[in-house]
Scaffold this active site. Structure first.
Site, short mmCIF file in Angstrom:
data_model
loop_
_atom_site.label_atom_id
_atom_site.label_comp_id
_atom_site.label_asym_id
_atom_site.label_seq_id
_atom_site.Cartn_x
_atom_site.Cartn_y
_atom_site.Cartn_z
N ARG A 13 5.43 -12.50 10.06
CA ARG A 13 6.11 -11.23 9.80
C ARG A 13 7.52 -11.27 10.35
O ARG A 13 7.80 -11.99 11.29
CB ARG A 13 5.40 -10.10 10.55
CG ARG A 13 4.04 -9.75 10.10
CD ARG A 13 3.50 -8.64 11.00
NE ARG A 13 3.82 -7.33 10.48
CZ ARG A 13 3.12 -6.73 9.53
NH1 ARG A 13 2.07 -7.31 9.00
NH2 ARG A 13 3.46 -5.54 9.10
N GLU A 72 0.88 -1.16 0.00
CA GLU A 72 0.00 0.00 0.00
C GLU A 72 0.92 1.22 0.00
O GLU A 72 1.80 1.32 0.85
CB GLU A 72 -0.87 -0.01 1.27
CG GLU A 72 -1.89 1.09 1.27
CD GLU A 72 -2.67 1.18 2.57
OE1 GLU A 72 -2.52 0.30 3.45
OE2 GLU A 72 -3.42 2.16 2.70
N LYS A 112 4.64 1.02 9.14
CA LYS A 112 4.78 2.28 8.42
C LYS A 112 4.16 3.43 9.21
O LYS A 112 4.65 4.55 9.18
CB LYS A 112 4.11 2.16 7.05
CG LYS A 112 4.98 1.46 6.03
CD LYS A 112 4.27 1.37 4.69
CE LYS A 112 3.32 0.19 4.68
NZ LYS A 112 2.58 0.03 3.43
#
Ligand code: ATP
Ligand code: MG
Length: 565
Positions: free
Chosen positions: A266, A39, A276
């Protein structure tokens, strides 16, 4: 296409094994297609590198496999072209290339809209006019089922009309949403009539004001995967509970292609944060100097610090892929970097904290050059000539006035070898009368010891680095330490900003380096002998005002400290 020297050959993990099994039974007609779907709401970090190396890695390792780069740009408010550009740069820098053109979920907005209309026509989606608060209330909890929305049984005609008017901009943000009609009592909350479209009167960085309704991530992602013919949709574990929704959308729409979603854990790294959103906070609140601050775990920060694509790719290979959550020690990343730099970085001499040394018996005004190898193990990398003269600088820490027995460097009356040059013996220590601070050393050199060795064969244990005072360049050196003091800055829900390390950046303003470095290309990493690896600061360094970033020390000082401590 392989563009780096990363350790070769195919990895073996449960995802690659699944792909091999699929190929063995000719699933997807033997096709393998992955995608990396960021994204564009921030810069990529080292966690993304794990996903990039997995998805693009598979496309390199399996014959005929492909990997798409797709921007999941469905949230116009948080997204920006700056982020798109940086992501493209980072993926390219890591040495990967994508299949065909860059894709954007926003390219599919019209198709996604048509699919939504089809869901409405099939009685599988409805326009809901509850407020956000009411929707939350009706959703139920993990232990209680939800309640049906009073709008759940609107007619197909009414839904079609309302949805069209949502698109036309007849309603304000939040007035209505389009929801999938699944099961308000499902134990999986993601299946309790999730939103698939919302009204958002915001300009999109690619579609401008063409749309005022935007599709939700879960709805967009699976359809984008299907439209692109992705076979294996690899994502992180937090999407595991979304998989039934992924499958529901594609099954309900009867898309010809139904990618398989597979989740892996992750990457978490010690002494840093990775999301982020939090990295953006560090930037916006000025805790760091931008997304590419060399202390940031972003790919651009690591690059600016002097990390190499090879080191990052080898790191991702070393940590592997699994479903187990873990926190990897920063030392592992640093070790991968040292392994690469030890191999590739040219050696030079740089003095971080200069101490002046006058060689009493060396002729005034004379300069000679010393030939040194650029890399001790690679003669093919050549040699360079380093000037030597009467006044030199050595590292302050290489002299002790009252040294312990095993200090094989310089002390009063002690002899040491200057790398590639002469043996020198310290005869006097000159101090500032007021402060007592050592200002310079006076030494003598043995003219017969040039190049290291004397006719009498006497042994000198220590070798230290040096630069000629008259010839050396002055340089600013930025030393970096962990950005956070805590191994897990978010432990127990803590505010990560409270464990920021106040000493994460130390600036040395008057270091001295070999003159040859005046012409070094920004971004190049050198090994300053005995000190560590240093990179010519890509943004701020100038030939007349050199700046270096310390990329990494020679040894893992942290591991040593914690062993001793
Ligand atoms: P963040 O929380 O940092 O914003 P994200 O998951 O929202 O991360 P996306 O841009 O959606 O970021 O991620 C693109 C891809 O990278 C996704 O497939 C995501 O699963 C993967 N990814 C993100 N963070 C990590 C991580 N720490 N380790 C491995 N993969 C990651
Ligand atoms: Mg995200």
């Amino acid at each position: 296409m392989k563009q780096t020297d990363a350790e070769p050959v195919q990895g073996s993990d449960f995802i690659r094994n699944t792909i091999k099994d699929d190929l063995a039974v000719n699933k997807n007609q033997g096709r393998v297609a992955t995608r990396f779907p960021p994204e564009p709401n921030g810069y990529l970090h080292i966690g993304h590198a794990k996903s990039i190396c997995l998805n693009f890695g598979i496309s390199e390792e399996f014959e005929g496999a492909t990997c798409n780069l797709r921007f999941d740009d469905t949230n116009p408010v948080k997204e920006d072209v700056e982020y798109i550009d940086s992501i493209v740069e980072d993926v390219t820098w890591l040495g990967f290339s994508w299949n065909g053109e860059i894709r954007y979920a926003s390219d599919y907005f019209e198709t996604l809209y048509d699919f939504a209309v089809q869901l409405i026509k099939d009685g599988k989606a409805y326009v809901c006019s509850l407020s956000a608060d009411e929707i939350r209330e009706y959703r139920g909890t993990l232990t209680e089922p939800g309640k049906d929305s009073p709008y759940r049984n609107r007619s197909v005609e009414e839904n079609l009309d309302l949805f069209k008017r949502m698109r036309n901009g007849d309603f304000s943000d939040g007035a209505h949403i389009l929801r999938a009609k699944i099961d308000m009592a499902s134990p999986n909350i993601n299946l309790r009539d999730p939103a698939i479209y919302r009204i958002k009167k915001a300009e999109h960085h690619r579609t401008g004001d063409a749309w005022c309704i935007y599709p939700m991530y879960d709805y967009t992602h699976c359809i984008s995967d299907a439209l692109e013919g992705i076979t294996h949709s690899l994502c992180t574990l937090e999407f595991e509970d979304h998989r039934p929704l992924y499958d529901w959308v594609l099954d309900t729409l009867k898309t010809p292609c139904h990618p398989q979603q597979i989740e892996f854990s992750r990457l978490n790294l010690s002494y840093t944060v990775m999301s982020k959103r939090k990295l953006l906070q560090l930037v916006e609140e000025g805790h760091v100097n931008g997304w590419d601050d060399p202390r940031m775990p972003t790919i651009s920060g690591l690059r600016r610090r002097g990390y190499t694509p090879t080191a990052i790719r080898n790191f991702c290979r070393r940590i592997g892929i699994s479903k187990k959550d873990s926190r990897i020690d920063m030392g592992v990343l640093e070790e991968c970097l040292r392994d690469d730099l030890n191999d590739t970085a040219l050696r030079v001499m740089g003095v971080l904290e200069p101490l002046k040394v006058v060689i009493r018996n060396y002729p005034e005004g004379q300069t000679e050059t010393v030939e040194l190898m650029n890399h001790p193990l690679k003669p093919e990398l050549g040699t360079r000539n380093v000037p030597f003269s009467k006044v030199i600088y050595i590292e302050r820490s290489d002299f002790m006035e009252d040294p312990p027995k095993k200090f094989f460097r310089l002390g009063p009356g002690k002899e040491v070898r200057l790398r590639g040059a002469y043996y020198i013996t310290c005869t006097d220590v000159v101090k500032d009368e007021a402060t007592g601070e050592i200002k310079e050393l006076v030494c003598t050199h043995d003219p017969e010891s040039r190049g290291g060795g004397t006719p009498d064969g006497r042994k000198v244990k220590g070798t230290i680095h040096w630069v000629s005072a008259e010839h050396a360049c002055s340089a600013e050196i930025r030393l970096y330490d962990r950005l956070f003091l805590s191994e897990n800055p978010e432990k127990g829900g803590a505010d990560f900003r409270e464990s920021l390390n106040p000493d994460s950046l130390t600036i040395i303003r008057d270091a001295r380096v070999e003159p040859a470095l005046a012409n070094a290309k920004p971004g190049t990493v050198f090994q300053f002998e005995r000190q560590g690896y240093f990179c010519v600061e890509p943004r701020d360094s100038r030939a007349e005002a050199l700046v270096f970033n310390r990329t990494v020390t020679l040894k893992d000082t942290w591991a040593k400290l914690s062993q001793e401590g």
